[in-house]
Design an enzyme around this catalytic site. Sequence first.
Site, PDB file in Angstrom:
ATOM      1  N   GLY A  12      57.831  36.672  54.766  1.00 46.43           N
ATOM      2  CA  GLY A  12      59.038  35.886  54.538  1.00 46.43           C
ATOM      3  C   GLY A  12      60.275  36.681  54.143  1.00 46.43           C
ATOM      4  O   GLY A  12      61.184  36.142  53.515  1.00 46.43           O
ATOM      5  N   SER A  13      60.344  37.965  54.561  1.00 48.58           N
ATOM      6  CA  SER A  13      61.568  38.710  54.226  1.00 48.58           C
ATOM      7  C   SER A  13      62.775  38.127  54.976  1.00 48.58           C
ATOM      8  O   SER A  13      63.894  38.132  54.454  1.00 48.58           O
ATOM      9  CB  SER A  13      61.411  40.208  54.506  1.00 48.58           C
ATOM     10  OG  SER A  13      61.342  40.463  55.885  1.00 48.58           O
ATOM     11  N   ASN A  14      62.543  37.606  56.176  1.00 47.34           N
ATOM     12  CA  ASN A  14      63.655  36.955  56.897  1.00 47.34           C
ATOM     13  C   ASN A  14      64.071  35.650  56.222  1.00 47.34           C
ATOM     14  O   ASN A  14      65.256  35.341  56.147  1.00 47.34           O
ATOM     15  CB  ASN A  14      63.284  36.709  58.357  1.00 47.34           C
ATOM     16  CG  ASN A  14      63.503  37.948  59.206  1.00 47.34           C
ATOM     17  OD1 ASN A  14      64.641  38.349  59.444  1.00 47.34           O
ATOM     18  ND2 ASN A  14      62.423  38.580  59.636  1.00 47.34           N
ATOM     19  N   LEU A  88      54.192  32.430  63.685  1.00 47.11           N
ATOM     20  CA  LEU A  88      53.397  32.982  64.780  1.00 47.11           C
ATOM     21  C   LEU A  88      52.642  31.944  65.603  1.00 47.11           C
ATOM     22  O   LEU A  88      51.861  32.291  66.473  1.00 47.11           O
ATOM     23  CB  LEU A  88      52.437  34.053  64.239  1.00 47.11           C
ATOM     24  CG  LEU A  88      53.160  35.239  63.569  1.00 47.11           C
ATOM     25  CD1 LEU A  88      52.159  36.260  63.048  1.00 47.11           C
ATOM     26  CD2 LEU A  88      54.158  35.904  64.520  1.00 47.11           C
ATOM     27  N   ILE A  91      55.390  26.661  69.560  1.00 48.32           N
ATOM     28  CA  ILE A  91      56.067  25.366  69.433  1.00 48.32           C
ATOM     29  C   ILE A  91      56.035  24.681  70.799  1.00 48.32           C
ATOM     30  O   ILE A  91      56.363  25.300  71.811  1.00 48.32           O
ATOM     31  CB  ILE A  91      57.545  25.592  69.011  1.00 48.32           C
ATOM     32  CG1 ILE A  91      57.632  26.267  67.642  1.00 48.32           C
ATOM     33  CG2 ILE A  91      58.345  24.300  69.050  1.00 48.32           C
ATOM     34  CD1 ILE A  91      57.230  25.404  66.490  1.00 48.32           C
ATOM     35  N   HIS A 107      62.898  37.945  66.982  1.00 46.52           N
ATOM     36  CA  HIS A 107      61.852  38.811  67.517  1.00 46.52           C
ATOM     37  C   HIS A 107      62.269  40.268  67.291  1.00 46.52           C
ATOM     38  O   HIS A 107      63.436  40.617  67.525  1.00 46.52           O
ATOM     39  CB  HIS A 107      61.642  38.527  69.014  1.00 46.52           C
ATOM     40  CG  HIS A 107      60.539  39.343  69.594  1.00 46.52           C
ATOM     41  ND1 HIS A 107      59.201  39.033  69.387  1.00 46.52           N
ATOM     42  CD2 HIS A 107      60.555  40.492  70.315  1.00 46.52           C
ATOM     43  CE1 HIS A 107      58.455  39.947  69.981  1.00 46.52           C
ATOM     44  NE2 HIS A 107      59.248  40.835  70.551  1.00 46.52           N
TER      45      HIS A 107
HETATM   46  C1  GAR Z   1      59.609  40.007  61.588  1.00 47.09           C
HETATM   47  O1  GAR Z   1      59.755  41.352  61.947  1.00 47.09           O
HETATM   48  C2  GAR Z   1      59.812  39.116  62.798  1.00 47.09           C
HETATM   49  O2  GAR Z   1      60.798  39.576  63.678  1.00 47.09           O
HETATM   50  C3  GAR Z   1      58.453  39.199  63.445  1.00 47.09           C
HETATM   51  O3  GAR Z   1      57.555  39.110  62.363  1.00 47.09           O
HETATM   52  C4  GAR Z   1      58.166  39.691  61.210  1.00 47.09           C
HETATM   53  C5  GAR Z   1      58.088  38.704  60.081  1.00 47.09           C
HETATM   54  O4  GAR Z   1      58.519  39.289  58.895  1.00 47.09           O
HETATM   55  N1  GAR Z   1      58.259  38.161  64.396  1.00 47.09           N
HETATM   56  C6  GAR Z   1      57.564  38.334  65.524  1.00 47.09           C
HETATM   57  O5  GAR Z   1      57.025  39.374  65.814  1.00 47.09           O
HETATM   58  C7  GAR Z   1      57.522  37.114  66.427  1.00 47.09           C
HETATM   59  N2  GAR Z   1      57.060  37.467  67.729  1.00 47.09           N
HETATM   60  P1  GAR Z   1      58.904  38.413  57.636  1.00 47.09           P
HETATM   61  O6  GAR Z   1      57.748  37.440  57.399  1.00 47.09           O
HETATM   62  O7  GAR Z   1      59.014  39.427  56.517  1.00 47.09           O
HETATM   63  O8  GAR Z   1      60.199  37.712  57.914  1.00 47.09           O
END
Ligand code: GAR
Length: 204
Positions: A12-14, A88, A91, A107
Site C-alpha cells: 500500500g505505498s501507492n 492484483l 476487474i 503499473h
Molecule cells: C506497485 O509497484 C504497483 O505498480 C504494482 O504493485 C506494486 C504495489 O505496491 N502493480 C502491479 O504490478 C500491477 N500489475 P504498493 O502496494 O506498495 O502500492
Amino acid sequence: MFKVAVLVSGGGSNLQSIIDSISTGYLKDVSIEYVISDKGDAFALERAKNAGIKTLVIERNAHKQTLSEEIYKVLKGNVDLIVLAGFLSIIKGTLLEEFKNKIINIHPSLIPSFCGKGMYGLKVHEAAINYGVKVSGCTVHLVEEDTDAGAIVLQRTVEVLAEDTKETLQKRILVEEHKALPEAIKLFSENKISVAGRHVIVKE
Ligand code: GAR
C-alpha cells in the site's frame, strides 16, 4: 467532494501516496471513501486504518468468480473514481461496464512493455532488466477487460542503470509511481480528462 475508492492487495505505498497528497493539500476536495483489499493481511489495510479510512476485505480466494460483483455492490453510486493501487485481482463484468473510464490502474513499467497477465511486482522489473532496456518507468492507465490494455493516462520514465537489480529498479520506479498516481487522480478530480478511443486527452 470527489470520492475515490482505492483497491489494494499488498503493502500500500501507492495508497499512502494518495493519503499524503490529500494531507498536504495537493489533492483538494478529494476523499478516499473506501479501501478495499482482496487479501486480509495486506499492510495497506493498516495504512488505511491509521488514516481513519473505512476498510473492507473481500477475500479473493473466497470470491473467485464474484469478486468484482461484490465490489460493485459496495461502490455502486458511492464513488467517482476507482483506483487500483497494487490490486492484483481482475476487474470484470458490471463493475467494469458501470464504471467505464472511471477505473485507473498503476503499473510499474512503460506499457506496452512488460505488462499483461502474470506481470506484477518484482517480475516486471526482472523482465525489464533481463531484456536490457535502458529506460523503464510507470504507467497510469484506464482499466479494460484485458489486463493492462486500457488507454494511457500518463507515464513517468526512470533510467535503468547497469548495476540495477530488480529491487533497486523497483525502488526508484516506486518514487515515480508515488507522483504519477496522485497526479492522475488530480486530473480526474478537476474534470480535466476526456477519452477518445485509445487516447486520453488532458485539458489544460
Ligand atoms: C506497485 O509497484 C504497483 O505498480 C504494482 O504493485 C506494486 C504495489 O505496491 N502493480 C502491479 O504490478 C500491477 N500489475 P504498493 O502496494 O506498495 O502500492
